[in-house]
Design an enzyme around this catalytic site. Structure first.
Site: not given
Ligand code: CDP
Length: 791
Positions: A228, A745, A375-376
């Site tokens: 990522q 998110e 996802r945060c």
């Protein structure tokens, strides 16, 4: 006909600008099977690497015998920790300034830890050779939870660290302790709650993997990897392996999901690089599902002890809590340097809370390391889950309706910019409006009547609300850095002579649709149709330095850089237009896609004509070409808001609960691509549903991982996932160039509390205050039948 002066010459939505739900351009290759993932990369002479992992959670390594593995035909290299140590690579730094073993030399500290690896002609030979390695272990008592970690006589997990006398990884605190204590002294009611947000795993469809290719003739190292954040990896490889950064090229091709799992550098990557250097061949490593689930970055695993000070009429006076995190064997959170427990202190940002105090402590345990932002934004999911569970418990303790309690405490529109009790400055929002839209959509008052009727018949209906704002877009360089590198982002734009453009961004898509939406930002700024723009990312030799994609930072940061670089292009194009139109620059006006002469609207030139002039007819003294770059350091985070409401029915006979309806109201500022935004929200709500009712990754008393495969660790399918009814509110971010806030998110962060609050609301007549996630049927059944909390 000429467009009216000052009107938009082009219909922005039709050419794929802001607000256009243009289909995702990347799907053309994904749905035809033409994606290009790391597994698709095949280089001449390529070898294959497999990793031998520890079967034990805590054990001293007495010996490793690799002779049988070396004897297997086709084996090219067997690498042990001792060999890595000779190159100073047995240990590596983590993103939290700790160290992590690349290959174990002294002890194994969690089940699944990397012990050795084999490079062979094919992956099957490599796997067989791993099985032929004989490791003699001396078992040590494992520590599988934070309580055991601090119990008297607990074995020391990190005896490798000088000065480390206990199992505490970090301590941290924030807020105003004295002010908070004073507020609690004045409270009419103090509401308390203990919670655990369990370990969960981001579980991307594509596991980790790499092809490392060290060319010993040129000294250049090329690594194809599913990351990522390829630019951070390049910097990390330069620092860890002490290779010159200009001779390192990281390529992240198509990435099959990341969700935070693909931010860190894992031992497998270091091994693949070292093996390529040692064999002078390209080396491919593709992790299997169990490898991914048992050794790569998990999310959450945080305990909370909380208290809220309240007045009888429902005003929050103060909050305080203690958070304990289970870090596993190495402190490897992916988080900004300053914040030892991520942005947990962003909790309560949407409520008008005068004062608060948070303490936090992280423990080493014999579990896989991680603490990644699944996802945060750096542990914001835990923050918002705890916040919304505490809000519901407080409303119940006051005997107040949960919607009304929120109404009394949400920050009002006229309070922005709003300073939170823990020091953040939220940018904008219309929280009460979002809540009201949600309540109207679900039919709140009618549901309460229905619920009361159902209770008379022994049926358990429940309604749960979750309202939250979260910090997206880390972040401004004053506050945010990773390993010292500031969290800005970047974009480079080249407009070719015919007006077609290439945008290169520092962000790295993993399925979010950047190739589609980032072109839309350029279209909005320049009027070049989105179909005439390609977006490139993921190759450190060919894209500007970026901090990567996680924490929903792409739109807030790289998206802003994209708007800014397009504006630089427009500024130069204006000079070219003045030259072509033979007027001074001050007399040139802009409308989408076209410059025209003020007062003579029909005399104009298109952006494409300006592009051609940049290469063929520039004014004297002007540098040819039409390209530029921008690095964007955001002044603040963006603060989207969400209101999620679920209604459920719990079956008292089985403990199974079904979602009746789910309403979502999201305000992420200006929406670039409304279809993609809705997809992001639905995906997040699906993950939230899975976290709340089915996903469970835990360890038994011996430190064996339960949930190391996808038969035990469940992924939600379309079958059980509820339908979602979505609504929108648009409050632009005042500091983002196009008013957009992050959204990727929000639903995964805010969603879990809506489901859990709904089940707890259904069980309210039983007196149960809390069931820890996941709300599995046996837990719900037990709580419903005993009236006892389940942790
Ligand atoms: O960093 P990440 O891409 O995961 O999250 P994001 O910036 O929130 O964006 C997720 C996707 O939604 C991207 O394709 C964005 O361009 C898109 N988006 C949008 O269309 N409008 C917004 N206001 C925010 C995001």
């Amino acid at each position: 006909a000429e467009p009216a002066a000052g009107s938009r010459a082009l219909d922005e939505v039709k050419i794929g600008g802001l607000g256009s739900s243009r289909p995702r351009v990347e799907d053309a290759r994904f749905i035809r099977g033409r994606g290009n993932y790391v597994e698709d990369v095949t280089l001449p002479g390529m070898l294959h690497m497999e990793i031998l992992r520890s079967p034990l959670a805590h054990a001293r390594i007495k010996s490793i015998d690799t002779s049988a593995a070396w004897a297997i035909p086709g084996v090219k290299l067997v690498l042990t920790g001792e060999m890595a140590a000779q190159r100073n690579l047995a240990w590596m730094p983590t993103l939290s300034y700790d160290t992590q073993a690349v290959l174990a030399t002294d002890k194994v500290r969690f089940q699944g830890q990397e012990v050795a690896c084999v490079v062979a002609e094919d992956p099957y030979i490599a796997k067989d050779a791993c099985d032929a390695i004989v490791v003699e272990y001396e078992a040590l008592p494992p520590i599988v939870n934070p309580e055991q970690a601090v119990a008297p006589g607990a074995p020391l997990i990190r005896d490798d660290k000088s000065g480390q006398a206990d199992n505490i990884a970090y301590q941290w605190e924030v807020g105003d302790k004295d002010g908070t204590d004073a507020a609690f002294a004045k409270a009419d009611v103090v509401s308390k709650l203990r919670l655990h947000y369990p370990r969960s795993h981001p579980s991307p469809i594509e596991n980790c993997g790499a092809v490392a290719d060290f060319n010993n003739a040129t000294g250049k190292l090329t690594v194809y990897m599913t990351s990522q954040a390829p630019h951070i990896v390049r910097a990390a490889v330069a620092l860890i392996a002490e290779l010159p950064e200009h001779l390192i090229r990281i390529i992240s091709p198509d990435v099959g999901g990341g969700f935070g799992n693909k931010v860190p550098v894992y031992p497998g990557y270091v091994c693949a690089i070292l093996c390529s250097i040692l064999t002078a061949k390209p080396v491919k490593w593709i992790e299997d599902n169990t490898g991914n689930l048992s050794s790569t970055g998990f999310g959450r695993d945080m305990y909370l002890d909380s208290e809220m000070a309240l007045t009888n009429d429902g005003k929050i006076l103060a909050v305080r809590y203690h958070a304990t995190t289970d870090q596993g064997a190495f402190f490897a959170d992916a988080q900004p340097t300053k914040f030892k427990i991520g942005l947990v202190h962003s909790s309560f940002a949407c409520y008008d809370v005068p004062v608060g105090h948070i303490t936090a402590q992280g423990m080493y345990t014999n579990k896989a390391p991680g603490g990644v932002a699944y996802r945060c934004s750096f542990r914001v999911t835990e923050a918002m889950f705890f916040q919304e569970r505490m809000i519901q418990a407080a409303a119940d303790d006051l005997g107040m309706d949960q919607a009304e309690f929120r109404r009394r405490n949400l920050v009002r529109d006229d309070q922005f910019p709003y300073r939170t009790p823990f020091g953040f400055l939220t940018d904008s929002g219309q929280y009460l409006k979002c809540l009201q839209i949600g309540l109207d959509a679900i039919g709140y008052d009618d549901f309460l009547v229905e619920q009361a009727e159902a209770r008379k018949q022994g049926r358990l209906l429940g309604i749960g609300i979750s309202t939250m704002t979260e910090p997206l877009g880390a972040g401004n360089s004053r506050e945010y850095d990773i390993l010292g590198i500031k969290m800005f982002d970047s974009a480079e734009l080249r407009v070719h002579p015919t007006g077609k453009a290439v945008l290169k961004i520092g962000a790295q898509t993993q399925g979010q649709g950047h190739e589609t939406t980032f072109a839309q930002i350029v279209t909005h700024e320049l009027g070049i149709p989105a179909t005439d723009i390609v977006v490139e990312h993921g190759d450190t030799d060919h894209t500007p330095f970026g901090m990567g994609t996680y924490a929903s930072r792409s739109t807030p940061v790289a998206g802003a850089a994209t708007a800014m670089v397009a504006r630089k292009i427009r500024a130069k194009a204006r000079k070219l237009a003045a030259h072509l139109l033979e007027v001074s620059e001050e007399d040139v006006e802009w409308e989408l896609g076209r410059f025209f002469v003020r007062g003579a609207e029909s005399r104009g030139v298109t952006i494409q004509e300006c592009a051609m002039a940049a290469y063929s007819n520039m004014p004297d003294g002007m540098e040819p070409g039409l390209e530029n770059n921008a690095y964007y350091d955001p002044p603040n985070l963006t603060w989207p808001f969400a209101c999620y409401i679920a209604t459920v029915e719990v079956d008292p006979e089985t403990g199974v609960w079904d979602v009746l309806r789910f309403v979502g109201v999201d305000d992420c500022g200006v929406r670039i691509n409304p279809m993609i935004v809705e997809g992001q929200i639905m995906g997040g709500l699906t993950e939230a549903y899975a976290m709340s009712n089915m996903q469970f990754q835990t360890y038994d008393a011996d430190g064996n991982l339960v949930g190391a495969n996808y038969m035990d660790y469940l992924l939600p399918t379309a079958w059980e996932t509820p339908g979602f009814e979505l609504h929108e509110v648009v409050t632009p971010s005042p500091h983002h160039p196009i008013g957009a806030k992050g959204v990727g998110e929000c639903a995964a962060v805010g969603g879990p509390a809506a489901y859990v609050n709904a089940v707890m609301n259904a069980l309210r007549p039983t007196g149960v205050r809390n069931i820890d996630m996941p709300l599995l049927p046996d837990r719900v059944w037990h709580a419903a039948h005993t009236g006892q909390d389940v942790s």
